[in-house]
Design a protein around this motif. Structure first.
Motif, short mmCIF file in Angstrom:
data_model
loop_
_atom_site.label_atom_id
_atom_site.label_comp_id
_atom_site.label_asym_id
_atom_site.label_seq_id
_atom_site.Cartn_x
_atom_site.Cartn_y
_atom_site.Cartn_z
N GLY A 1 9.04 1.36 3.53
CA GLY A 1 10.15 0.44 3.61
C GLY A 1 10.38 -0.40 2.37
N ARG A 2 9.59 -0.15 1.31
CA ARG A 2 9.74 -0.92 0.09
C ARG A 2 9.77 0.01 -1.11
N LEU A 3 10.41 -0.48 -2.19
CA LEU A 3 10.43 0.29 -3.42
C LEU A 3 9.12 0.10 -4.17
N PRO A 4 8.54 1.15 -4.76
CA PRO A 4 7.30 0.99 -5.54
C PRO A 4 7.58 0.27 -6.86
N PHE A 5 6.51 -0.03 -7.58
CA PHE A 5 6.66 -0.68 -8.88
C PHE A 5 7.45 0.24 -9.81
N ALA A 6 8.38 -0.35 -10.54
CA ALA A 6 9.29 0.44 -11.38
C ALA A 6 8.57 0.96 -12.61
N HIS B 1 19.34 3.76 12.49
CA HIS B 1 18.58 4.83 11.86
C HIS B 1 18.41 4.60 10.36
N LEU B 2 18.96 3.51 9.82
CA LEU B 2 18.88 3.22 8.39
C LEU B 2 17.81 2.18 8.12
N SER B 3 17.42 2.09 6.85
CA SER B 3 16.43 1.10 6.44
C SER B 3 16.99 -0.31 6.65
N PRO B 4 16.16 -1.27 7.09
CA PRO B 4 16.65 -2.63 7.34
C PRO B 4 17.32 -3.28 6.11
N VAL B 5 16.76 -3.06 4.93
CA VAL B 5 17.35 -3.70 3.76
C VAL B 5 18.73 -3.12 3.47
N LEU B 6 18.94 -1.84 3.76
CA LEU B 6 20.26 -1.24 3.57
C LEU B 6 21.23 -1.72 4.64
N VAL B 7 20.72 -1.92 5.87
CA VAL B 7 21.58 -2.44 6.94
C VAL B 7 22.08 -3.84 6.57
N GLU B 8 21.21 -4.66 6.02
CA GLU B 8 21.62 -6.00 5.60
C GLU B 8 22.71 -5.93 4.52
N GLN C 1 31.00 2.83 -12.11
CA GLN C 1 31.34 2.51 -10.72
C GLN C 1 30.18 2.83 -9.79
N VAL C 2 29.53 3.98 -9.99
CA VAL C 2 28.38 4.35 -9.16
C VAL C 2 27.26 3.33 -9.33
N SER C 3 27.05 2.88 -10.56
CA SER C 3 26.01 1.88 -10.79
C SER C 3 26.30 0.58 -10.05
N ARG C 4 27.55 0.17 -10.04
CA ARG C 4 27.92 -1.07 -9.32
C ARG C 4 27.71 -0.90 -7.81
N GLU C 5 28.12 0.27 -7.28
CA GLU C 5 27.98 0.49 -5.84
C GLU C 5 26.50 0.50 -5.43
N LEU C 6 25.67 1.21 -6.18
CA LEU C 6 24.25 1.23 -5.86
C LEU C 6 23.60 -0.13 -6.11
N GLY C 7 24.19 -0.91 -7.00
CA GLY C 7 23.65 -2.24 -7.29
C GLY C 7 23.67 -3.14 -6.07
N TRP C 8 24.82 -3.21 -5.37
CA TRP C 8 24.85 -4.08 -4.19
C TRP C 8 24.14 -3.44 -3.00
N LEU C 9 24.11 -2.09 -2.94
CA LEU C 9 23.46 -1.43 -1.82
C LEU C 9 21.95 -1.63 -1.86
N TYR C 10 21.34 -1.61 -3.08
CA TYR C 10 19.89 -1.75 -3.21
C TYR C 10 19.49 -3.11 -3.77
N ALA C 11 20.39 -4.07 -3.75
CA ALA C 11 20.07 -5.39 -4.32
C ALA C 11 18.93 -6.07 -3.55
N ARG C 12 18.98 -6.03 -2.22
CA ARG C 12 17.94 -6.69 -1.42
C ARG C 12 16.60 -5.97 -1.50
N ALA C 13 16.61 -4.70 -1.93
CA ALA C 13 15.35 -3.98 -2.09
C ALA C 13 14.74 -4.22 -3.47
N GLY C 14 15.45 -4.91 -4.34
CA GLY C 14 14.93 -5.20 -5.67
C GLY C 14 14.95 -4.01 -6.61
#
Length: 607
Positions: A65-70, A5-12, A87-100
């Motif tokens: 399924g993709r992030l828009p232009f920043a 039920h999660l986004s593929p990039v988050l599953v990875e 710490q929150v920034s580091r955690e979100l960093g690896w969680l959304y790394a594949r999404a750019g």
């Protein structure tokens, strides 16, 4: 648990991180019922709530399924402290790394101009503390017009720290169509009011009952005399020998004093408090992660957001102000399924308060005495034997050196020298003044008021009362387990006197009286005033004040007999101009009773 039920990039990202299943809070915030709704979540520290709101806000961030232009930020996460924001920034960093995802961190103590440049270049997610975010907002560097989701992490702590106005100004600048996720360990009335104002039809999620954080944490309560607190800390560190330990104090001064004491005793310790700069805090945390330091002395606020995987022991050097603070402190250990130990050091007068706090938090704790120096030495012997008897592969050089030692000394001498060398590397334990609990009041027992504990039929030593002396009062008595064995060291420490300069000690139900020679009474009073806080108490809650009547407590004097003047038959003394005092007799109305001035009244005597 499946991640379908999660986004593929988050599953990875979760799979690469080693996730096999989601924690209860992560599973509930990603269910279909929570999709697109505001959330009011109660989750304990260490339950994985950072990843939880990272997963919950994914639907608002992704377009097809993709992030828009920043450009302007799409998500805003507000945290109470710098460490937690990082710490929150580091955690979100690896969680959304594949999404750019582009993530900017805005916290106090960092270069504000660099943060403004990062915001101007375009970001998807902004993580920051309330004060710095409000500063960027007022300067026009932070644009929240396109914000889709706002997250308040540790909301209860932010309100306790006085960030309510900052939070309100930040949230008022966001669109009304935003989604608001509010995460808090507890939901007190101020949090409920904040949620009612800024959330719409919020879904209430609570995982406190499921993973309250107690299952992986063993709670212990160590009762000590107030003068033995620091010694008990040293013995606890030596007894457990943890990979990493965190000691909690209430004030910066106490952090500074305890840190200096530990360093002088040979512990590899660092300190964290509000007086340290961000660089100093970063160096301290890096020393803990690199194992160059094993003990961290910190205040409650400074320790927020610290995540140390090797942390296995938390010591509450000073009692937490409430059950929520106790759980926040203890939650630094026992994280991600690992076991941890939380120890509360409780002075004897505070036993009832801590007992009520534990009952209110539904925490089952083991009450015990402080470890003695002999307990530490015995545990050292066990650890040394285990270490030496563990199977290892020896190098050829080591075996050659061992053969050479055996030709010059016996095996017994070599073993004894090895033990001595091992002990020399360890900080010595402390000899406590009183390692046992105070005597409990039971039926049939008698207590010696002037010197110590007295069993039935026995007579203990008595402390003599000084002739010319001044009496002082303690705000504790038998109901608070007062006992001369730890009261006497407390008085010596607070008043800068010796035990021979303290006279009789009289323990009552709720107060204790003791007398000091008149010659040193002023010096004693000044010393106890300097060693007290603004409330007139010390760190253990004991207040020392002059007793009512002060110097009027010496033994009573014998009164001389007073001759009574004979009275006539009318009830009037000879020579008196007053009328008879009999029933119905006239009285001179001009003569009234006049009370003596306050300073001339006789002082009350103790009952």
């Amino acid at each position: 648990m499946s991640f379908d039920h999660l986004s593929p990039v988050l599953v990875e990202a979760l799979t690469a991180r080693g996730y096999e299943s989601l924690t209860p809070v992560q599973a509930q915030v990603t269910e279909a019922e929570a999709h697109g709704r505001d959330l009011l979540v109660s989750a304990q520290t260490g339950s994985g709530k950072t990843v939880a709101f990272g997963l919950a806000m994914a639907d608002e961030l992704f377009d097809d399924g993709r992030l828009p232009f920043a450009t302007a930020p799409l998500a805003l996460i507000v945290a109470p402290t710098r460490e937690l924001a990082l710490q929150v920034s580091r955690e979100l960093g690896w969680l959304y790394a594949r999404a750019g995802a582009r993530i900017a961190t805005c916290v106090g103590g960092m270069d504000a101009s660099r943060e403004r440049r990062a915001l101007n270049q375009g970001v998807h997610i902004v993580v920051g503390t309330p004060g710095r975010l409000r500063d960027h907002l007022e300067r026009g560097a932070l644009d929240l017009e396109n914000l889709r989701v706002a997250v308040l992490d540790e909301a209860d702590e932010m309100l306790d720290m006085g960030f309510r106005e900052d939070l309100e100004e930040i949230l008022d600048a966001t669109p009304e169509t935003r989604r608001t996720l509010l995460f808090s360990a507890t939901i007190p009335k101020p949090i409920a009011q904040l949620a009612k104002r800024y959330q719409r039809d919020a879904l209430r999620i609570s995982t406190v009952g499921e993973d309250r954080g107690h299952g992986d944490i063993a709670y212990q309560v160590v009762t000590v005399a107030p003068a033995d607190i620091e010694g008990a800390v040293i013995n606890l560190l030596r007894l457990h020998e943890p990979d990493t330990a965190m000691l909690f104090c209430a004030t910066r001064d106490n952090v500074r004093r305890l840190h200096a004491r530990l360093v002088n005793r040979g512990f590899a310790a660092v300190a964290l408090s509000g007086e340290h700069s961000q660089n100093e805090r970063n160096h301290a945390l890096q020393a803990l992660r690199d194992r160059r330091a094993r003990v961290c002395v910190a205040t409650d606020v400074a320790a927020r957001g610290i995540d140390l995987p090797s942390l296995s022991l938390v010591i509450h050097v000073e009692i937490p102000r409430d059950a929520e603070t106790l759980q926040h402190r203890s939650g630094r250990t026992g994280r991600a399924g690992k076991k941890g130990t939380a120890v509360l050091i409780v002075p004897y007068p505070r036993r009832r308060r801590v007992d009520g706090m534990l009952r209110g938090a539904r925490i089952e704790a083991e009450w015990m005495n402080a470890p003695t120096a002999n307990d530490v030495r015995h545990r050292d012997q066990e650890r040394l034997i285990e270490k030496l008897l563990a199977p290892v592969e020896h190098e050829a050089d080591d075996l050659e050196l061992a053969q050479r030692l055996l030709t010059e000394r016996s095996a017994e001498d070599i073993a004894a020298s090895l033990v001595r060398a091992h002990r020399a590397t360890l900080p010595p334990p402390e000899d406590l003044l009183d390692a046992g609990q105070p005597p409990r009041r039971e039926r049939g027992e008698r207590f010696e008021r002037e010197g110590g504990h007295q069993e039935r039929g026995e007579r203990g030593p008595r402390r003599e009362q000084f002739d010319d002396s001044v009496w002082f009062r303690l705000n504790i008595g038998r109901r608070q387990n007062a006992d001369p064995r730890w009261i006497l060291p407390l008085l010596c420490r607070r008043g800068h006197v010796t035990k021979h300069e303290i006279g009789a000690i009289r323990i009552g139900p709720s107060e204790t009286l003791f007398n000091i020679p008149l010659a040193i009474a002023d010096r004693f009073a000044e010393a106890i005033q300097r060693s007290a806080n603004a409330d007139g108490e010390d760190d253990s809650g004991v207040a020392i004040t002059p007793a009512p009547g002060g110097a009027a407590y010496p033994p009573r004097r014998e009164k001389a007999p007073r001759d009574k003047a004979p009275r006539n038959t009318l009830g009037r003394a000879p020579g008196s101009d007053r009328g008879p005092r009999g029933p119905g007799g006239p009285r001179d109305k001009t003569e009234r009773y006049k009370p003596k001035p306050y300073g001339q009244r006789s002082p009350r005597r103790p009952k």
